[in-house]
Design a protein around this motif. Structure first.
Motif, PDB file in Angstrom:
ATOM      1  N   PHE A  89      27.032 -15.892   3.622  1.00 52.24           N
ATOM      2  CA  PHE A  89      25.579 -15.728   3.484  1.00 52.24           C
ATOM      3  C   PHE A  89      24.881 -16.293   4.722  1.00 52.24           C
ATOM      4  O   PHE A  89      23.954 -15.699   5.265  1.00 52.24           O
ATOM      5  CB  PHE A  89      25.043 -16.461   2.244  1.00 52.24           C
ATOM      6  CG  PHE A  89      25.654 -16.011   0.944  1.00 52.24           C
ATOM      7  CD1 PHE A  89      26.229 -14.756   0.818  1.00 52.24           C
ATOM      8  CD2 PHE A  89      25.651 -16.845  -0.166  1.00 52.24           C
ATOM      9  CE1 PHE A  89      26.793 -14.339  -0.382  1.00 52.24           C
ATOM     10  CE2 PHE A  89      26.210 -16.437  -1.366  1.00 52.24           C
ATOM     11  CZ  PHE A  89      26.783 -15.183  -1.473  1.00 52.24           C
ATOM     12  N   ALA A 142      36.453 -20.641  -2.485  1.00 53.21           N
ATOM     13  CA  ALA A 142      35.686 -19.432  -2.830  1.00 53.21           C
ATOM     14  C   ALA A 142      34.199 -19.666  -2.570  1.00 53.21           C
ATOM     15  O   ALA A 142      33.511 -18.825  -1.976  1.00 53.21           O
ATOM     16  CB  ALA A 142      35.921 -19.055  -4.284  1.00 53.21           C
ATOM     17  N   LEU A 143      33.699 -20.817  -2.998  1.00 52.67           N
ATOM     18  CA  LEU A 143      32.265 -21.087  -2.837  1.00 52.67           C
ATOM     19  C   LEU A 143      31.894 -21.279  -1.370  1.00 52.67           C
ATOM     20  O   LEU A 143      30.901 -20.723  -0.894  1.00 52.67           O
ATOM     21  CB  LEU A 143      31.870 -22.325  -3.649  1.00 52.67           C
ATOM     22  CG  LEU A 143      31.781 -22.097  -5.158  1.00 52.67           C
ATOM     23  CD1 LEU A 143      31.526 -23.409  -5.872  1.00 52.67           C
ATOM     24  CD2 LEU A 143      30.691 -21.096  -5.502  1.00 52.67           C
ATOM     25  N   SER A 172      22.807  -9.726  -1.268  1.00 52.02           N
ATOM     26  CA  SER A 172      23.749  -9.004  -2.113  1.00 52.02           C
ATOM     27  C   SER A 172      24.703 -10.038  -2.693  1.00 52.02           C
ATOM     28  O   SER A 172      25.327 -10.793  -1.953  1.00 52.02           O
ATOM     29  CB  SER A 172      24.527  -7.969  -1.297  1.00 52.02           C
ATOM     30  OG  SER A 172      25.664  -7.545  -2.013  1.00 52.02           O
ATOM     31  N   THR A 173      24.796 -10.085  -4.021  1.00 55.45           N
ATOM     32  CA  THR A 173      25.667 -11.082  -4.654  1.00 55.45           C
ATOM     33  C   THR A 173      27.134 -10.855  -4.299  1.00 55.45           C
ATOM     34  O   THR A 173      27.960 -11.742  -4.413  1.00 55.45           O
ATOM     35  CB  THR A 173      25.522 -11.036  -6.188  1.00 55.45           C
ATOM     36  OG1 THR A 173      25.467  -9.678  -6.595  1.00 55.45           O
ATOM     37  CG2 THR A 173      24.268 -11.740  -6.632  1.00 55.45           C
ATOM     38  N   MET A 174      27.453  -9.647  -3.885  1.00 55.85           N
ATOM     39  CA  MET A 174      28.836  -9.276  -3.577  1.00 55.85           C
ATOM     40  C   MET A 174      29.230  -9.669  -2.159  1.00 55.85           C
ATOM     41  O   MET A 174      30.397  -9.559  -1.791  1.00 55.85           O
ATOM     42  CB  MET A 174      28.916  -7.750  -3.737  1.00 55.85           C
ATOM     43  CG  MET A 174      30.224  -7.120  -3.433  1.00 55.85           C
ATOM     44  SD  MET A 174      31.178  -7.017  -4.904  1.00 55.85           S
ATOM     45  CE  MET A 174      31.164  -5.258  -5.155  1.00 55.85           C
ATOM     46  N   MET A 210      24.859 -12.673   6.360  1.00 54.74           N
ATOM     47  CA  MET A 210      23.797 -12.066   5.558  1.00 54.74           C
ATOM     48  C   MET A 210      22.416 -12.499   6.052  1.00 54.74           C
ATOM     49  O   MET A 210      21.487 -11.703   6.076  1.00 54.74           O
ATOM     50  CB  MET A 210      23.986 -12.451   4.094  1.00 54.74           C
ATOM     51  CG  MET A 210      23.336 -11.493   3.135  1.00 54.74           C
ATOM     52  SD  MET A 210      23.818 -11.881   1.441  1.00 54.74           S
ATOM     53  CE  MET A 210      22.720 -13.233   1.110  1.00 54.74           C
ATOM     54  N   SER A 211      22.303 -13.781   6.465  1.00 49.20           N
ATOM     55  CA  SER A 211      20.967 -14.273   6.838  1.00 49.20           C
ATOM     56  C   SER A 211      20.508 -13.751   8.194  1.00 49.20           C
ATOM     57  O   SER A 211      19.390 -14.041   8.623  1.00 49.20           O
ATOM     58  CB  SER A 211      20.940 -15.801   6.825  1.00 49.20           C
ATOM     59  OG  SER A 211      21.402 -16.317   8.048  1.00 49.20           O
ATOM     60  N   GLY A 254      29.809 -12.257  -0.261  1.00 53.46           N
ATOM     61  CA  GLY A 254      30.912 -13.174   0.018  1.00 53.46           C
ATOM     62  C   GLY A 254      32.262 -12.506  -0.215  1.00 53.46           C
ATOM     63  O   GLY A 254      33.205 -12.671   0.571  1.00 53.46           O
ATOM     64  N   ILE A 255      32.342 -11.732  -1.294  1.00 51.58           N
ATOM     65  CA  ILE A 255      33.605 -11.056  -1.603  1.00 51.58           C
ATOM     66  C   ILE A 255      33.902  -9.985  -0.559  1.00 51.58           C
ATOM     67  O   ILE A 255      35.056  -9.712  -0.245  1.00 51.58           O
ATOM     68  CB  ILE A 255      33.542 -10.460  -3.019  1.00 51.58           C
ATOM     69  CG1 ILE A 255      33.224 -11.571  -4.017  1.00 51.58           C
ATOM     70  CG2 ILE A 255      34.851  -9.797  -3.381  1.00 51.58           C
ATOM     71  CD1 ILE A 255      33.075 -11.088  -5.425  1.00 51.58           C
ATOM     72  N   TYR A 277      16.079 -23.012   2.062  1.00 52.75           N
ATOM     73  CA  TYR A 277      17.508 -22.809   2.292  1.00 52.75           C
ATOM     74  C   TYR A 277      17.776 -22.483   3.758  1.00 52.75           C
ATOM     75  O   TYR A 277      18.668 -23.059   4.373  1.00 52.75           O
ATOM     76  CB  TYR A 277      18.019 -21.669   1.404  1.00 52.75           C
ATOM     77  CG  TYR A 277      19.511 -21.441   1.517  1.00 52.75           C
ATOM     78  CD1 TYR A 277      20.407 -22.254   0.838  1.00 52.75           C
ATOM     79  CD2 TYR A 277      20.023 -20.428   2.325  1.00 52.75           C
ATOM     80  CE1 TYR A 277      21.776 -22.069   0.955  1.00 52.75           C
ATOM     81  CE2 TYR A 277      21.396 -20.237   2.444  1.00 52.75           C
ATOM     82  CZ  TYR A 277      22.261 -21.051   1.757  1.00 52.75           C
ATOM     83  OH  TYR A 277      23.616 -20.871   1.872  1.00 52.75           O
ATOM     84  N   LEU A 278      17.002 -21.568   4.298  1.00 50.82           N
ATOM     85  CA  LEU A 278      17.227 -21.140   5.679  1.00 50.82           C
ATOM     86  C   LEU A 278      16.394 -21.994   6.630  1.00 50.82           C
ATOM     87  O   LEU A 278      15.321 -21.615   7.054  1.00 50.82           O
ATOM     88  CB  LEU A 278      16.868 -19.660   5.852  1.00 50.82           C
ATOM     89  CG  LEU A 278      17.755 -18.662   5.111  1.00 50.82           C
ATOM     90  CD1 LEU A 278      17.284 -17.244   5.368  1.00 50.82           C
ATOM     91  CD2 LEU A 278      19.212 -18.806   5.520  1.00 50.82           C
ATOM     92  N   SER A 280      31.961 -18.023   0.510  1.00 48.47           N
ATOM     93  CA  SER A 280      30.844 -17.143   0.153  1.00 48.47           C
ATOM     94  C   SER A 280      29.569 -17.596   0.847  1.00 48.47           C
ATOM     95  O   SER A 280      28.857 -16.792   1.466  1.00 48.47           O
ATOM     96  CB  SER A 280      30.618 -17.152  -1.359  1.00 48.47           C
ATOM     97  OG  SER A 280      31.795 -16.796  -2.019  1.00 48.47           O
ATOM     98  N   PHE A 281      29.286 -18.898   0.748  1.00 48.31           N
ATOM     99  CA  PHE A 281      28.036 -19.361   1.351  1.00 48.31           C
ATOM    100  C   PHE A 281      28.099 -19.277   2.873  1.00 48.31           C
ATOM    101  O   PHE A 281      27.071 -19.023   3.519  1.00 48.31           O
ATOM    102  CB  PHE A 281      27.682 -20.764   0.853  1.00 48.31           C
ATOM    103  CG  PHE A 281      27.038 -20.721  -0.500  1.00 48.31           C
ATOM    104  CD1 PHE A 281      25.682 -20.464  -0.615  1.00 48.31           C
ATOM    105  CD2 PHE A 281      27.782 -20.872  -1.654  1.00 48.31           C
ATOM    106  CE1 PHE A 281      25.074 -20.379  -1.858  1.00 48.31           C
ATOM    107  CE2 PHE A 281      27.187 -20.796  -2.907  1.00 48.31           C
ATOM    108  CZ  PHE A 281      25.822 -20.544  -3.006  1.00 48.31           C
TER     109      PHE A 281
END
Lengths: 474, 393
Positions: free
Chosen positions: B188, B180-181, B200-202, B192-193, B204-205, B125-126, B184-185
């Motif tokens: 990430f 939304a998707l 954390s699943t949260m 996040m990366s 994106g929110i 992914y990264l 969020s990504f």
């Protein structure tokens, strides 16, 4: 703008084909049509339904009694599956309750006119759902007669509940929720109880309704206080829509168990709660509006809007699933990844697929207006959503527990008849309470619908370019 | 009503453009000396301003989805904000060019232990090509939705009728899951990366909550700023419109706090080794003081101020709270991103300022530029009149 008659003006808006109130009945016609079901004699079908639900309620009481006498050994629980049907059913019921609070509080703040006709119904559903939900955490204590030990009070032994445990949080969340929901519901009922006091056919009914109407006379002062109080209750209710199910999600998310610990749980649980709650309102309302003959007040517009809420919250739930799965891989924790693979191809995979169909695929029907306005589709879909939401909680709670870190500690879970009795019996008890509500209290807030009619008159007059009656007064 | 085609803003475009260009130029100069600091500062500015454009796009979609009538009067401004997204696609280029300086997974040669393990594990992914492809997908989705919604709205200015309203509602609603998707990504990927170990699943929110709040703040500030200009939407808002915007500001102040608290509390209480280091850096160091500042400045102060009805109905005072919230939101993103390069504690660099002013300046200039040539309000929207008359009971 032309000056067409007011009724024609609404029909002119091609983007709003379905009215929020069919026709423009006057006050008297509204009152009569809305109180009529309360004074009509019980039909045979009604009595049979009550009998059937009473039998189911008996089964529930028997299951409860067995739990109390035998202890939770009567359930299928084991170690590692210490939480299963009981907590699943608790989360399911408390989630269902959320629709009522959302409709009564949040939609009021959002100035949604369509909430007016359905808020009483939904709030009653909330109360009964919370009443059902409250039973399960208490009986799961093992020695439920000591449930009051969860309250923080200065006992002589100086024993306090552990505030890092989610159990006392639940006590506060549920008791606050039940209190506010009851007060909100009862306050909204007062003007209508006065209407019943004034219209009931027998002296006994007039007296009983009169006591609960608290001397309401409908004066301007009464209404002023009522409106302020109602708005404040809505303000208090709004955070509760979010907080209660957030606390419930904390029950799981604060742990370290794969499948339980994930940060998205709070908003995802709240969305799931509203999802199942609106589905339950639809399940109950579709038959009730027909039986009670109130299809002119609870119109297709209401059902259509509720279906949209089901779609929106269903998408949020699907978003939660997507995030959980992505992070189960991305996070790189093999136990977490296994917990999710186990859903797809573990021993409980069959119900996982049912869950996906019910919660992810079925709501997609509601992208189409024709599906949102088809009563059969709505009714079946609303039931499937609640099947799916029950399974979702079972998947999260029990399936995650069956296979945790060490394969030697894995165990399957099989429910006993007591588990099933507590689940199905609670549905019957809930249905029973609901029938009593339909029988003794007005399902639709009569005073508020009258007010809605006036607002619609006002709006129609504007749309037709005529000054409405009373225009210019604030 | 005097909603005219907007031809002004020349001075604002020149000034904001000049300040923005100067800011970007200085940041680039700083980047020659200290590329790590410059890129991190630039990333904070980028996600701050981009988040507002995305928040506006989601709000526009939500208004269409809920058939909202009251905000029609301010909708033209709202739909112009996301038109800056092509600019952000261009502004993404420096990040793409310099990503190896801040994203440790690009070049793991110095990494050891858990970090190296995480980077290797997340390689599918990264990795740079997929990262760029994803960014391209995000921008294509965002720009397509933003362009179409605004094009149809502008076309309605001449065509009128209900058909274009129906189109906008369909697209606005249907786009929401995709927005939304992608949002969020994007969070990430871009935030996040920065620490490949953290997840954390949260998350994106979390970015959405702050950005959505900032979008309301921008609407409120713009409304207050254009109050005196009869050609602009701010002039046509009544006290109830302002009040409603204020209520949204209150609601999303609480929403941000709810999301931020939930994410923090759940990670803190579970205390598992994969997640907790991210918060250890941000709480058990002088960064912890910034965290406390956020709890007070991003939640407690605005929340209690916004409870006041009078304040919410007063455009100037409400705008002051909105400015305050934008500052707090900036600090929030700074607190999320900067510990990546300053683990020991907060470190203010003048590049933080130049990047912030640079991206914001050019974005503002571009926004005003895109406002020119069309009406300042959707003049033939079937619900404009109703919106102007907005007076909830």
């Amino acid at each position: 703008m032309s000056s067409k008659p007011a009724t024609a003006a609404i029909a002119l808006d091609p983007l709003e084909p379905v009215p929020v109130l069919v026709g423009r009945p006057d006050d008297r016609a509204l009152t009569e049509s809305l109180v009529k079901p309360l004074y009509a004699p019980m039909t045979r079908g009604w009595k049979m339904l009550v009998t059937a639900l009473a039998a189911g309620m008996g089964f529930w009481l028997l299951s409860l009694a067995t739990t109390l006498v035998v202890g939770i050994g009567a359930w299928g629980n084991n170690i590692p599956v210490a939480w299963a049907f009981d907590i699943t059913t608790f989360v399911w019921w408390i989630g269902i309750g959320h629709a009522g609070t959302l409709i009564s509080a949040i939609l009021l703040l959002f100035q949604q006119k369509w909430r007016t006709s359905i808020n009483r119904f939904a709030e009653a559903m909330t109360l009964f759902a919370v009443a059902m939900a409250g039973v399960y955490p208490i009986i799961h204590l093992g020695r439920p007669w000591f449930f009051w030990w969860l309250m923080p009070y200065p006992s002589t032994t100086q024993l306090w509940p552990n505030f890092k445990s989610a159990l006392p949080w639940d006590v506060f969340a549920i008791s606050t929720y039940a209190t506010v929901s009851f007060l909100f519901w009862f306050m909204g009922l007062i003007p209508d109880l006065a209407t019943l006091r004034d219209t009931a056919p027998t002296r006994l009914k007039r007296t009983i309704y009169g006591i609960f109407a608290f001397g309401w006379r409908g004066s301007a002062r009464h209404w002023q206080h009522y409106r302020i109080g109602y708005l404040l209750m809505a303000g208090l209710g709004t955070p509760l829509v979010v907080s209660v199910h957030t606390i419930v999600s904390f029950d799981f998310a604060i742990s370290q168990l794969p499948g339980w610990h994930t940060t998205i749980f709070p908003p995802y649980f709240v969305a799931g709660a509203i999802f199942s709650g609106f589905a339950m309102v639809l399940t109950l309302m579709i038959p009730a509006r027909k039986v009670l003959g109130i299809e002119h007040v609870i119109t297709m517009k209401h059902l259509d809007n509720m279906a949209k809420v089901v779609l929106a919250t269903g998408l949020m739930v699907s978003y939660g699933y997507a995030m959980e799965h992505f992070m189960a891989w991305y996070g790189g924790n093999k136990y977490e990844a296994f917990a999710f693979l186990n859903r797809w191809n573990g021993p409980y995979a069959a119900i996982w697929y049912v869950q996906l169909v019910c919660n992810v695929l079925v709501p997609q029907l509601f992208w189409f207006p024709s599906m949102r306005r088809n009563l059969v589709v709505l009714f079946v879909a609303s039931i499937l959503v609640n099947v799916g939401m029950w399974i979702e909680r079972f998947t999260i709670i029990a399936v995650s527990l069956t296979r945790d870190f060490i394969p030697s500690s894995w165990a399957m879970y099989t429910p006993t008849w007591v588990d099933w009795g507590l689940l199905f019996g609670s549905m019957c008890t809930f249905g029973m309470l609901f029938l009593l509500f339909l029988r003794f209290l007005p399902v639709v807030p009569i005073a508020e619908v009258k007010e809605l009619r006036r607002e619609l008159d006002h709006h129609d007059a504007h749309a037709a370019g005529q000054p409405a009656h009373g225009e210019g007064t604030p | 009503m005097t909603a005219t085609t907007f031809q002004g803003g020349r001075r604002l475009i020149t000034m904001a453009g000049a300040v923005g260009a100067a800011g970007l130029g200085l940041t680039a100069l700083g980047g020659l000396a200290d590329p790590r600091q410059a890129l991190a500062s630039y990333l904070v500015a980028f996600v701050f301003w981009l988040g507002i454009a995305l928040g506006a796009l989601i709000l526009l979609g939500a208004f269409h989805a809920s058939k909202a009538r009251w905000p029609v009067v301010l909708r033209r401004f709202l739909e112009t904000i996301p038109l800056t997204l092509p600019l952000f696609a261009v502004l993404f280029i420096p990040l793409a060019l310099g990503m190896r300086h801040i994203f440790s997974w690009v070049d793991p040669s110095g990494a050891t232990g858990e970090l190296l393990h995480a980077i290797e594990y997340k390689r599918p992914y990264l990795n740079v090509p997929f990262f760029l492809v994803r960014a391209a997908i995000y921008f294509v989705v965002w720009i397509a939705v933003a362009t179409l919604l605004r094009r149809w709205s502008v076309r309605q200015d001449t065509e009128g009728g209900h058909r274009l309203t129906a189109w906008q509602r369909r697209l606005g609603t249907g786009a929401l899951p995709f927005l939304a998707l992608t949002l969020s990504f994007a969070s990430f990927d871009w935030m996040m990366s920065l620490d490949p170990r953290f997840y954390s699943t949260m998350f994106g929110i979390y970015w959405f909550a702050g950005s959505f709040l900032a979008c309301f703040a921008v609407l409120i500030i713009a409304a207050a700023a254009t109050r005196a200009d009869p050609g602009q939407f701010g002039h046509h808002l009544n006290a109830d419109h302002v009040h409603s915007l204020g209520k949204f500001l209150l609601a999303f102040t609480a929403f941000w706090a709810y999301i931020a608290f939930s994410q923090f509390m759940l990670i803190w209480i579970a205390n598992i080794p994969e997640e907790i280091p991210w918060y250890v850096v941000r709480t058990d160091s002088p960064w912890g003081r910034v965290g406390i500042f956020l709890a007070v400045a991003h939640f407690a102060i605005p929340f209690f101020l916004l409870l006041s009805r009078d304040l919410k109905r007063n455009p100037r005072r409400l705008a002051a709270v909105a400015v305050w919230l934008l500052v707090a939101h900036f600090v929030d993103l700074h607190w999320v991103i900067m510990p990546r390069i300053h683990e020991a504690g907060p470190h203010f660099s003048w590049l933080d300022l130049t990047a912030f002013v640079g991206v914001g300046g050019v974005a503002l200039a571009f926004l005003v530029f895109r406002m020119r040539g069309v009406a300042t309000m959707p003049v033939r929207d079937p619900y404009l009149e109703e919106s102007l008359r907005y007076q909830p009971q």
